[in-house]
Design a protein around this motif. Structure first.
Motif, PDB file in Angstrom:
ATOM      1  N   LEU A  10     -86.769 -43.880  -2.162  1.00 16.97           N
ATOM      2  CA  LEU A  10     -86.078 -45.162  -2.049  1.00 16.97           C
ATOM      3  C   LEU A  10     -84.825 -45.026  -1.191  1.00 16.97           C
ATOM      4  O   LEU A  10     -84.542 -45.878  -0.336  1.00 16.97           O
ATOM      5  N   VAL A  11     -84.072 -43.953  -1.385  1.00 24.35           N
ATOM      6  CA  VAL A  11     -82.855 -43.719  -0.613  1.00 24.35           C
ATOM      7  C   VAL A  11     -83.209 -43.451   0.858  1.00 24.35           C
ATOM      8  O   VAL A  11     -82.554 -43.949   1.767  1.00 24.35           O
ATOM      9  N   GLU A  12     -84.259 -42.660   1.084  1.00 21.91           N
ATOM     10  CA  GLU A  12     -84.657 -42.313   2.448  1.00 21.91           C
ATOM     11  C   GLU A  12     -85.035 -43.539   3.278  1.00 21.91           C
ATOM     12  O   GLU A  12     -84.824 -43.563   4.485  1.00 21.91           O
ATOM     13  N   ARG A  13     -85.594 -44.543   2.633  1.00 20.62           N
ATOM     14  CA  ARG A  13     -85.952 -45.751   3.386  1.00 20.62           C
ATOM     15  C   ARG A  13     -84.898 -46.839   3.262  1.00 20.62           C
ATOM     16  O   ARG A  13     -85.159 -48.014   3.534  1.00 20.62           O
ATOM     17  N   THR A  21     -97.438 -50.999   6.953  1.00 23.43           N
ATOM     18  CA  THR A  21     -98.017 -51.354   8.248  1.00 23.43           C
ATOM     19  C   THR A  21     -97.644 -50.294   9.277  1.00 23.43           C
ATOM     20  O   THR A  21     -96.786 -49.442   9.040  1.00 23.43           O
ATOM     21  N   SER A  22     -98.272 -50.391  10.436  1.00 23.93           N
ATOM     22  CA  SER A  22     -98.045 -49.401  11.487  1.00 23.93           C
ATOM     23  C   SER A  22     -96.640 -49.455  12.065  1.00 23.93           C
ATOM     24  O   SER A  22     -96.195 -48.507  12.720  1.00 23.93           O
ATOM     25  N   THR A  23     -95.924 -50.562  11.874  1.00 19.60           N
ATOM     26  CA  THR A  23     -94.567 -50.694  12.412  1.00 19.60           C
ATOM     27  C   THR A  23     -93.488 -50.442  11.358  1.00 19.60           C
ATOM     28  O   THR A  23     -92.301 -50.566  11.651  1.00 19.60           O
ATOM     29  N   SER A  24     -93.892 -50.085  10.158  1.00 23.87           N
ATOM     30  CA  SER A  24     -92.924 -49.920   9.062  1.00 23.87           C
ATOM     31  C   SER A  24     -91.879 -48.849   9.375  1.00 23.87           C
ATOM     32  O   SER A  24     -90.692 -49.015   9.083  1.00 23.87           O
ATOM     33  N   GLU A  25     -92.333 -47.749   9.973  1.00 20.18           N
ATOM     34  CA  GLU A  25     -91.403 -46.663  10.271  1.00 20.18           C
ATOM     35  C   GLU A  25     -90.332 -47.104  11.271  1.00 20.18           C
ATOM     36  O   GLU A  25     -89.162 -46.717  11.147  1.00 20.18           O
ATOM     37  N   GLU A  26     -90.713 -47.941  12.239  1.00 23.75           N
ATOM     38  CA  GLU A  26     -89.734 -48.414  13.224  1.00 23.75           C
ATOM     39  C   GLU A  26     -88.680 -49.295  12.563  1.00 23.75           C
ATOM     40  O   GLU A  26     -87.491 -49.188  12.855  1.00 23.75           O
ATOM     41  N   PHE A  27     -89.118 -50.179  11.678  1.00 23.22           N
ATOM     42  CA  PHE A  27     -88.167 -51.011  10.951  1.00 23.22           C
ATOM     43  C   PHE A  27     -87.223 -50.157  10.115  1.00 23.22           C
ATOM     44  O   PHE A  27     -85.994 -50.362  10.122  1.00 23.22           O
ATOM     45  N   THR A  28     -87.779 -49.200   9.377  1.00 24.58           N
ATOM     46  CA  THR A  28     -86.978 -48.371   8.473  1.00 24.58           C
ATOM     47  C   THR A  28     -85.983 -47.527   9.247  1.00 24.58           C
ATOM     48  O   THR A  28     -84.811 -47.399   8.851  1.00 24.58           O
ATOM     49  N   THR A  29     -86.417 -46.960  10.372  1.00 24.94           N
ATOM     50  CA  THR A  29     -85.519 -46.132  11.188  1.00 24.94           C
ATOM     51  C   THR A  29     -84.364 -46.961  11.741  1.00 24.94           C
ATOM     52  O   THR A  29     -83.197 -46.534  11.698  1.00 24.94           O
ATOM     53  N   PHE A  30     -84.680 -48.147  12.247  1.00 23.31           N
ATOM     54  CA  PHE A  30     -83.629 -49.022  12.784  1.00 23.31           C
ATOM     55  C   PHE A  30     -82.649 -49.422  11.687  1.00 23.31           C
ATOM     56  O   PHE A  30     -81.425 -49.414  11.884  1.00 23.31           O
ATOM     57  N   TRP A  31     -83.173 -49.781  10.513  1.00 21.35           N
ATOM     58  CA  TRP A  31     -82.331 -50.183   9.379  1.00 21.35           C
ATOM     59  C   TRP A  31     -81.387 -49.053   8.975  1.00 21.35           C
ATOM     60  O   TRP A  31     -80.175 -49.256   8.835  1.00 21.35           O
ATOM     61  N   VAL A 175     -94.332 -61.194   3.437  1.00 22.52           N
ATOM     62  CA  VAL A 175     -94.892 -60.150   2.584  1.00 22.52           C
ATOM     63  C   VAL A 175     -93.882 -59.009   2.631  1.00 22.52           C
ATOM     64  O   VAL A 175     -93.789 -58.300   3.644  1.00 22.52           O
ATOM     65  N   PRO A 176     -93.062 -58.827   1.593  1.00 19.17           N
ATOM     66  CA  PRO A 176     -91.965 -57.854   1.658  1.00 19.17           C
ATOM     67  C   PRO A 176     -92.385 -56.476   2.152  1.00 19.17           C
ATOM     68  O   PRO A 176     -91.642 -55.840   2.912  1.00 19.17           O
ATOM     69  N   GLN A 177     -93.565 -55.996   1.764  1.00 19.96           N
ATOM     70  CA  GLN A 177     -93.963 -54.649   2.168  1.00 19.96           C
ATOM     71  C   GLN A 177     -94.469 -54.574   3.607  1.00 19.96           C
ATOM     72  O   GLN A 177     -94.746 -53.491   4.105  1.00 19.96           O
ATOM     73  N   PHE A 178     -94.576 -55.730   4.277  1.00 22.08           N
ATOM     74  CA  PHE A 178     -94.822 -55.718   5.722  1.00 22.08           C
ATOM     75  C   PHE A 178     -93.507 -55.552   6.490  1.00 22.08           C
ATOM     76  O   PHE A 178     -93.514 -55.327   7.703  1.00 22.08           O
ATOM     77  N   LEU A 179     -92.384 -55.719   5.788  1.00 20.12           N
ATOM     78  CA  LEU A 179     -91.045 -55.558   6.361  1.00 20.12           C
ATOM     79  C   LEU A 179     -90.747 -56.536   7.492  1.00 20.12           C
ATOM     80  O   LEU A 179     -89.897 -56.269   8.342  1.00 20.12           O
TER      81      LEU A 179
END
Length: 277
Positions: A10-13, A21-31, A175-179
């Protein structure tokens, strides 16, 4: 140990929902990057403020006012230019991410016209030529409510394009988990694409205040293997739900308290063509 692992994830993200989704990592990294830079700026400002408080505090030997400094041009240039550069970089990175995740130039495997209405959802499966219609959720505190929610089926690892429209007022497909989420506006077609990478059932909701029962405008998303998706499409056809639901709505046809509007299946060629652009 399991709870500690979950907390660490939870902390890491950055306390975001777990993306699927395939773009989740990009959203999380930017955040996370944005918050780390903001924290760094905050620590610097707090540190300088505390240093000034300690270094230039009034002492017992001090008499009268401290020396007054009217201008310090280098410092004024510094605290003007640096924030402007920071905002410019943040703006540029935001636009870069938007251009990536909102790119709809690739041909989707599945196109779904999601229609928002007070206070539920309709789904037109464009390529399959079938539809599903939902009714308002009733949050009575009893078990079994999720089973009554309108459910959107998506095949895993397939690029899906959502063509978003609204029948009445502004809604927002989330859809929250689609970010990511996007508004649904009367008279306008919005769209975005996602590729779900994990199977499961995820909760969706309207994220735009749209009236008295906004909080009950809920739905589910089931990401399933292709075979199960095909079975769902076949089941809709077997129930006679072929064609497309109209995106129009005549409020005079609704009786008081009725939450569902089921017009005849109509040819929505404009929506289909928009989804293919």
């Amino acid at each position: 140990m399991t709870s500690l692992t979950g907390c660490s994830d939870l902390v890491e993200r950055g306390f975001l929902p777990k993306g699927v989704t395939s773009t989740s990592e990009e959203f999380t990294t930017f955040w996370n990057t944005t918050w780390l830079w903001a924290l760094g700026v905050g620590v610097l400002v707090w540190g300088l403020t505390l240093w000034c408080v300690v270094r230039y505090r009034r002492r017992k030997t001090d008499t009268g006012l401290p020396a007054q400094m009217q201008y310090n041009v280098p410092i004024e240039i510094l605290y003007t230019v640096v924030p402007v550069l920071m905002v410019a970089v943040l703006f540029g990175k935001t636009v870069e991410l938007d251009n990536t995740v909102l790119d709809t130039s690739k041909k989707p495997d599945v196109t779904i016209n999601v229609v928002g209405k007070q206070w539920s959802w309709d789904f037109n499966y464009v390529e399959a030529g079938v539809y599903d219609s939902g009714v308002q959720a009733h949050l009575n505190g009893k078990k079994g409510v999720p089973a009554t929610l309108p459910t959107l089926y998506l095949p895993v690892d397939k690029r899906t394009e959502f063509v978003l429209t609204a029948r009445d007022v502004i809604h927002s497909f989330w859809v929250p988990q689609f970010l990511q989420k996007m508004d649904m506006m009367p008279g306008r077609v919005n769209k975005f694409q996602v590729t779900p990478t994990e199977t499961g059932t995820f909760t969706g909701k309207c994220a735009e205040l749209c009236g008295a029962y906004h909080s009950e405008m809920l739905f589910q998303v089931k990401v399933v293997p292709q075979a199960e998706y095909d079975q769902h499409v076949a089941a809709l056809k077997a129930r006679g739900q072929s064609g497309f639901l109209s995106n129009s709505l005549n409020r005079s046809e609704l009786v008081p308290g009725e939450q569902q509007f089921l017009p005849p299946a109509l040819d929505q060629s404009s929506i289909v063509e928009e989804g293919k652009k």
